[in-house]
Design a protein around this motif. Structure first.
Motif, PDB file in Angstrom:
ATOM      1  N   PRO A 369     -16.450 131.748  40.937  1.00 58.47           N
ATOM      2  CA  PRO A 369     -16.064 130.966  42.126  1.00 58.47           C
ATOM      3  C   PRO A 369     -17.268 130.327  42.811  1.00 58.47           C
ATOM      4  CG  PRO A 369     -15.895 133.327  42.568  1.00 58.47           C
ATOM      5  CD  PRO A 369     -16.155 133.177  41.105  1.00 58.47           C
ATOM      6  N   ILE A 370     -18.454 130.896  42.615  1.00 56.76           N
ATOM      7  CA  ILE A 370     -19.672 130.277  43.152  1.00 56.76           C
ATOM      8  C   ILE A 370     -19.921 128.939  42.445  1.00 56.76           C
ATOM      9  CG2 ILE A 370     -22.166 130.505  43.461  1.00 56.76           C
ATOM     10  CD1 ILE A 370     -20.593 132.413  45.202  1.00 56.76           C
ATOM     11  N   TRP A 371     -19.849 128.979  41.119  1.00 62.43           N
ATOM     12  CA  TRP A 371     -20.014 127.747  40.344  1.00 62.43           C
ATOM     13  C   TRP A 371     -18.962 126.716  40.736  1.00 62.43           C
ATOM     14  CZ3 TRP A 371     -16.190 126.160  36.769  1.00 62.43           C
ATOM     15  CH2 TRP A 371     -16.496 124.990  36.065  1.00 62.43           C
ATOM     16  N   PHE A 372     -17.721 127.140  40.870  1.00 65.30           N
ATOM     17  CA  PHE A 372     -16.658 126.197  41.201  1.00 65.30           C
ATOM     18  C   PHE A 372     -16.856 125.622  42.602  1.00 65.30           C
ATOM     19  CE2 PHE A 372     -12.301 125.003  42.539  1.00 65.30           C
ATOM     20  CZ  PHE A 372     -12.038 124.087  41.534  1.00 65.30           C
ATOM     21  N   GLY A 373     -17.428 126.424  43.505  1.00 64.86           N
ATOM     22  CA  GLY A 373     -17.718 125.907  44.842  1.00 64.86           C
ATOM     23  C   GLY A 373     -18.723 124.771  44.794  1.00 64.86           C
ATOM     24  N   VAL A 374     -19.735 124.903  43.950  1.00 61.48           N
ATOM     25  CA  VAL A 374     -20.728 123.835  43.795  1.00 61.48           C
ATOM     26  C   VAL A 374     -20.092 122.619  43.128  1.00 61.48           C
ATOM     27  CG1 VAL A 374     -22.983 123.239  42.851  1.00 61.48           C
ATOM     28  CG2 VAL A 374     -22.564 125.565  43.669  1.00 61.48           C
ATOM     29  N   VAL A 375     -19.223 122.858  42.147  1.00 60.18           N
ATOM     30  CA  VAL A 375     -18.500 121.758  41.498  1.00 60.18           C
ATOM     31  C   VAL A 375     -17.628 121.025  42.510  1.00 60.18           C
ATOM     32  CG1 VAL A 375     -16.697 121.208  39.809  1.00 60.18           C
ATOM     33  CG2 VAL A 375     -18.528 122.784  39.196  1.00 60.18           C
ATOM     34  N   PHE A 376     -16.910 121.798  43.332  1.00 56.23           N
ATOM     35  CA  PHE A 376     -16.081 121.185  44.372  1.00 56.23           C
ATOM     36  C   PHE A 376     -16.926 120.352  45.322  1.00 56.23           C
ATOM     37  CE2 PHE A 376     -14.756 121.620  48.840  1.00 56.23           C
ATOM     38  CZ  PHE A 376     -13.611 120.845  48.806  1.00 56.23           C
ATOM     39  N   CYS A 377     -18.079 120.883  45.698  1.00 54.34           N
ATOM     40  CA  CYS A 377     -18.963 120.175  46.618  1.00 54.34           C
ATOM     41  C   CYS A 377     -19.462 118.872  46.001  1.00 54.34           C
ATOM     42  CB  CYS A 377     -20.143 121.079  46.972  1.00 54.34           C
ATOM     43  SG  CYS A 377     -20.979 120.637  48.486  1.00 54.34           S
ATOM     44  N   MET A 378     -19.794 118.901  44.718  1.00 52.10           N
ATOM     45  CA  MET A 378     -20.211 117.685  44.022  1.00 52.10           C
ATOM     46  C   MET A 378     -19.064 116.684  43.973  1.00 52.10           C
ATOM     47  SD  MET A 378     -22.886 116.310  42.446  1.00 52.10           S
ATOM     48  CE  MET A 378     -23.942 117.568  41.695  1.00 52.10           C
ATOM     49  N   ASN A 379     -17.855 117.187  43.796  1.00 53.37           N
ATOM     50  CA  ASN A 379     -16.672 116.325  43.786  1.00 53.37           C
ATOM     51  C   ASN A 379     -16.482 115.654  45.142  1.00 53.37           C
ATOM     52  OD1 ASN A 379     -13.826 115.446  43.640  1.00 53.37           O
ATOM     53  ND2 ASN A 379     -13.850 116.563  41.706  1.00 53.37           N
ATOM     54  N   MET A 380     -16.668 116.407  46.205  1.00 51.39           N
ATOM     55  CA  MET A 380     -16.551 115.835  47.547  1.00 51.39           C
ATOM     56  C   MET A 380     -17.687 114.854  47.825  1.00 51.39           C
ATOM     57  SD  MET A 380     -13.766 116.872  48.922  1.00 51.39           S
ATOM     58  CE  MET A 380     -13.139 116.600  47.243  1.00 51.39           C
ATOM     59  N   GLN A 381     -18.838 115.065  47.172  1.00 53.68           N
ATOM     60  CA  GLN A 381     -19.933 114.105  47.265  1.00 53.68           C
ATOM     61  C   GLN A 381     -19.455 112.733  46.792  1.00 53.68           C
ATOM     62  OE1 GLN A 381     -23.426 114.774  48.021  1.00 53.68           O
ATOM     63  NE2 GLN A 381     -23.734 112.581  47.880  1.00 53.68           N
ATOM     64  N   VAL A 382     -18.683 112.718  45.708  1.00 53.22           N
ATOM     65  CA  VAL A 382     -18.114 111.466  45.198  1.00 53.22           C
ATOM     66  C   VAL A 382     -17.154 110.874  46.226  1.00 53.22           C
ATOM     67  CG1 VAL A 382     -16.763 110.401  43.344  1.00 53.22           C
ATOM     68  CG2 VAL A 382     -18.338 112.272  42.820  1.00 53.22           C
ATOM     69  N   SER A 383     -16.330 111.720  46.835  1.00 52.30           N
ATOM     70  CA  SER A 383     -15.318 111.221  47.775  1.00 52.30           C
ATOM     71  C   SER A 383     -15.941 110.578  49.005  1.00 52.30           C
ATOM     72  CB  SER A 383     -14.385 112.367  48.202  1.00 52.30           C
ATOM     73  OG  SER A 383     -15.005 113.220  49.150  1.00 52.30           O
ATOM     74  N   PHE A 384     -17.146 111.010  49.387  1.00 49.85           N
ATOM     75  CA  PHE A 384     -17.784 110.432  50.564  1.00 49.85           C
ATOM     76  C   PHE A 384     -18.168 108.972  50.337  1.00 49.85           C
ATOM     77  CE2 PHE A 384     -18.465 114.754  52.224  1.00 49.85           C
ATOM     78  CZ  PHE A 384     -18.179 114.526  53.557  1.00 49.85           C
ATOM     79  N   LEU A 385     -18.317 108.562  49.078  1.00 52.23           N
ATOM     80  CA  LEU A 385     -18.706 107.188  48.770  1.00 52.23           C
ATOM     81  C   LEU A 385     -17.562 106.350  48.219  1.00 52.23           C
ATOM     82  CD1 LEU A 385     -22.184 107.690  47.002  1.00 52.23           C
ATOM     83  CD2 LEU A 385     -21.671 107.645  49.446  1.00 52.23           C
ATOM     84  N   SER A 386     -16.445 106.990  47.842  1.00 53.16           N
ATOM     85  CA  SER A 386     -15.395 106.292  47.099  1.00 53.16           C
ATOM     86  C   SER A 386     -14.506 105.448  48.004  1.00 53.16           C
ATOM     87  CB  SER A 386     -14.524 107.307  46.342  1.00 53.16           C
ATOM     88  OG  SER A 386     -15.293 108.031  45.417  1.00 53.16           O
ATOM     89  N   PRO A 387     -14.188 104.214  47.578  1.00 55.88           N
ATOM     90  CA  PRO A 387     -13.191 103.430  48.297  1.00 55.88           C
ATOM     91  C   PRO A 387     -11.807 104.047  48.102  1.00 55.88           C
ATOM     92  CG  PRO A 387     -13.871 102.317  46.275  1.00 55.88           C
ATOM     93  CD  PRO A 387     -14.750 103.520  46.423  1.00 55.88           C
ATOM     94  N   PRO A 388     -10.841 103.802  48.989  1.00 56.79           N
ATOM     95  CA  PRO A 388     -10.936 102.867  50.120  1.00 56.79           C
ATOM     96  C   PRO A 388     -11.397 103.506  51.443  1.00 56.79           C
ATOM     97  CG  PRO A 388      -8.683 103.576  49.838  1.00 56.79           C
ATOM     98  CD  PRO A 388      -9.465 104.273  48.759  1.00 56.79           C
ATOM     99  N   PHE A 389     -11.526 104.852  51.484  1.00 56.11           N
ATOM    100  CA  PHE A 389     -11.815 105.497  52.768  1.00 56.11           C
ATOM    101  C   PHE A 389     -13.083 106.339  52.735  1.00 56.11           C
ATOM    102  CE2 PHE A 389      -7.046 105.227  52.704  1.00 56.11           C
ATOM    103  CZ  PHE A 389      -6.957 104.212  53.635  1.00 56.11           C
ATOM    104  N   GLY A 390     -14.047 106.004  51.859  1.00 59.23           N
ATOM    105  CA  GLY A 390     -15.286 106.768  51.801  1.00 59.23           C
ATOM    106  C   GLY A 390     -15.977 106.786  53.154  1.00 59.23           C
ATOM    107  N   PRO A 391     -16.080 107.945  53.806  1.00 58.53           N
ATOM    108  CA  PRO A 391     -16.610 107.983  55.184  1.00 58.53           C
ATOM    109  C   PRO A 391     -18.047 107.516  55.306  1.00 58.53           C
ATOM    110  CG  PRO A 391     -16.268 110.210  54.311  1.00 58.53           C
ATOM    111  CD  PRO A 391     -15.641 109.266  53.348  1.00 58.53           C
TER     112      PRO A 391
END
Length: 438
Positions: A369-391
């Motif tokens: 679950p530690i590894w998956f937490g880092v994977v999730f965080c990297m995934n959210m890193q993508v979401s911060f830049l992704s259109p249409p609502f990248g914050p």
């Protein structure tokens, strides 16, 4: 009287999702959407007795001792935003990197890493870099897309680099050690930042016109900054917070309090601490934490009701059926869900809605679950830049020079999104990148 439970968990899940989408389209905030839907299904599926269980889950979320670290790190970021620490740091790094082609872009990314390691909140970092770095690069003749993408992607590094608020919320939701998450995220975050830097250097090497050297275009005749003053406070802050966590001297919550004291003392020594600054920093902290807490309350209530309905078992069976039960296929299917959700929902909502369902599946498959937490965080890193609502794009647009459109910001971010996906693929292919410390 019609009971919702009569339609079954499959149609119940579809109805719940449809109702959430419909309410979100009306403009209602996610926190109130999840809370309202949870209330409807709690009463319609079980009746009034279920409300007591839901409220107990909500209390357990907001009553967690580790949750105190969130307002502390947000306050650190707010104090940093309202002080001159970031500006002095940028000026010093700018002086060091001005002889290198693309050096201003590279030092912008280095400053972004340092600022991210001081606070873990992306909004303030993106705005600060948008004010300090973007006009500087444009003035020096940097390619507009390269300057915009570097500034925005660098500002979002706080998602990955400890002390990331995303990792703290994941740790609370998944009930895993936040200190271990910080250790696990450090190397992948560093690799991502190095990918950004390598991309910039390769681009300007292939096409020097993208980044003219300052002494060719616009010599800087300003006096050299005080490097000791500029670098001492950020370095001390990073050592105090991360050093105390990694060495085991302090817990994450205790380290966050130390960080606030350290930043406050730094601003006091610099002569910048006053009542007006404290008021602005406190109000910023209250607004940010209020949003996180309300989304947390609503999402926790919704997941609690859905769990009582048997929804988590239903989702688990559905994921295994779609992926064929194969571990890697299941991970990739989860990543696809997170990438899509991240394009439309706030990361807090994504974490609190999906992790109580995904993490037990990950553990069942034998993954960390530690590894998956880092994977999730990297995934959210993508979401911060992704259109249409990248914050991150919206944060930068709020301070970008006139003439820079939101569409141009998202276009400039496409290469950096590609680099994030490469880093995500490496992390999935080589889990040891997040478990190097074990």
């Amino acid at each position: 009287m019609f009971e919702l439970s009569s339609i079954g968990i499959g149609y119940g899940s579809l109805l719940m999702l449809s109702l959430m989408i419909l309410l979100l389209l009306t403009g209602m905030q996610l926190a109130f959407v999840t809370g309202f839907v949870a209330l409807i299904f709690a009463l319609g599926w079980f009746g009034p007795p279920a409300l007591g269980i839901v409220t107990s889950r909500m209390y357990s979320f907001i009553g967690s001792y580790v949750f105190l670290a969130v307002p502390m790190f947000v306050l650190m970021a707010a104090l940093l935003d309202h002080s001159g620490i970031a500006r002095d740091l940028f000026d010093a790094m700018n002086r060091l990197g001005r002889k290198l082609r693309g050096g201003v872009a590279v030092q912008t990314l280095v400053v972004a890493m340092i600022l991210a390691s001081m606070s873990g909140v992306i909004g303030g970092e993106t705005v600060l870099l948008g004010i300090l770095a973007l006009p500087q690069m444009l003035r020096l003749g940097y390619d507009r897309n390269l300057a915009i993408g570097t500034t925005c992607a660098g500002g979002a590094l706080g998602t990955m680099l400890p002390p990331s608020i995303v990792l703290i919320i994941y740790g609370l939701t998944a009930n895993v050690s936040i200190g271990d998450l910080f250790k696990g995220a450090f190397l992948p975050a560093f690799i991502l930042a190095m990918l950004y830097i390598a991309y910039v250097l390769i681009r300007v090497w292939l096409n020097p016109s993208l980044a003219p050297l300052p002494d060719e275009q616009d010599a800087d005749d300003t006096p050299a900054p005080n490097f000791f003053k500029a670098l001492m406070f950020p370095i001390l802050s990073v050592i105090t917070v991360l050093g105390s966590i990694y060495s085991g001297i302090a817990s994450v919550t205790e380290a966050s309090a130390l960080g606030v004291v350290g930043i406050a003392l730094s601003t006091l020594i610099r002569g910048e601490l006053n009542l007006d600054m404290l008021r602005k920093a406190t109000m910023t902290t209250l607004r940010t934490c209020g949003m996180i807490i309300w989304i947390g309350i609503g999402a926790t209530a919704l997941v609690g009701v859905y769990n009582l309905m048997g929804g988590i078992e239903f989702v688990r069976d559905t994921i295994f059926a779609v992926s064929g039960g194969h571990g890697l296929a299941t991970i990739l299917f989860m990543m696809a869900i997170l990438l899509v959700l991240g394009m439309f929902l706030d990361w807090v909502g994504v974490a609190l809605l999906t992790m109580p369902i995904f993490v037990p599946i990950i553990i069942e498959l034998g993954y960390s679950p530690i590894w998956f937490g880092v994977v999730f965080c990297m995934n959210m890193q993508v979401s911060f830049l992704s259109p249409p609502f990248g914050p991150a794009a919206f944060y930068l647009k709020s301070v970008a020079p006139k003439g820079i459109t939101l569409g141009q910001i998202f276009t400039s971010l496409l290469p950096f999104i590609g680099l994030q996906l490469i880093a995500l693929a490496l992390l999935i292919a080589f889990p040891q990148l997040a478990l190097w410390w074990e």
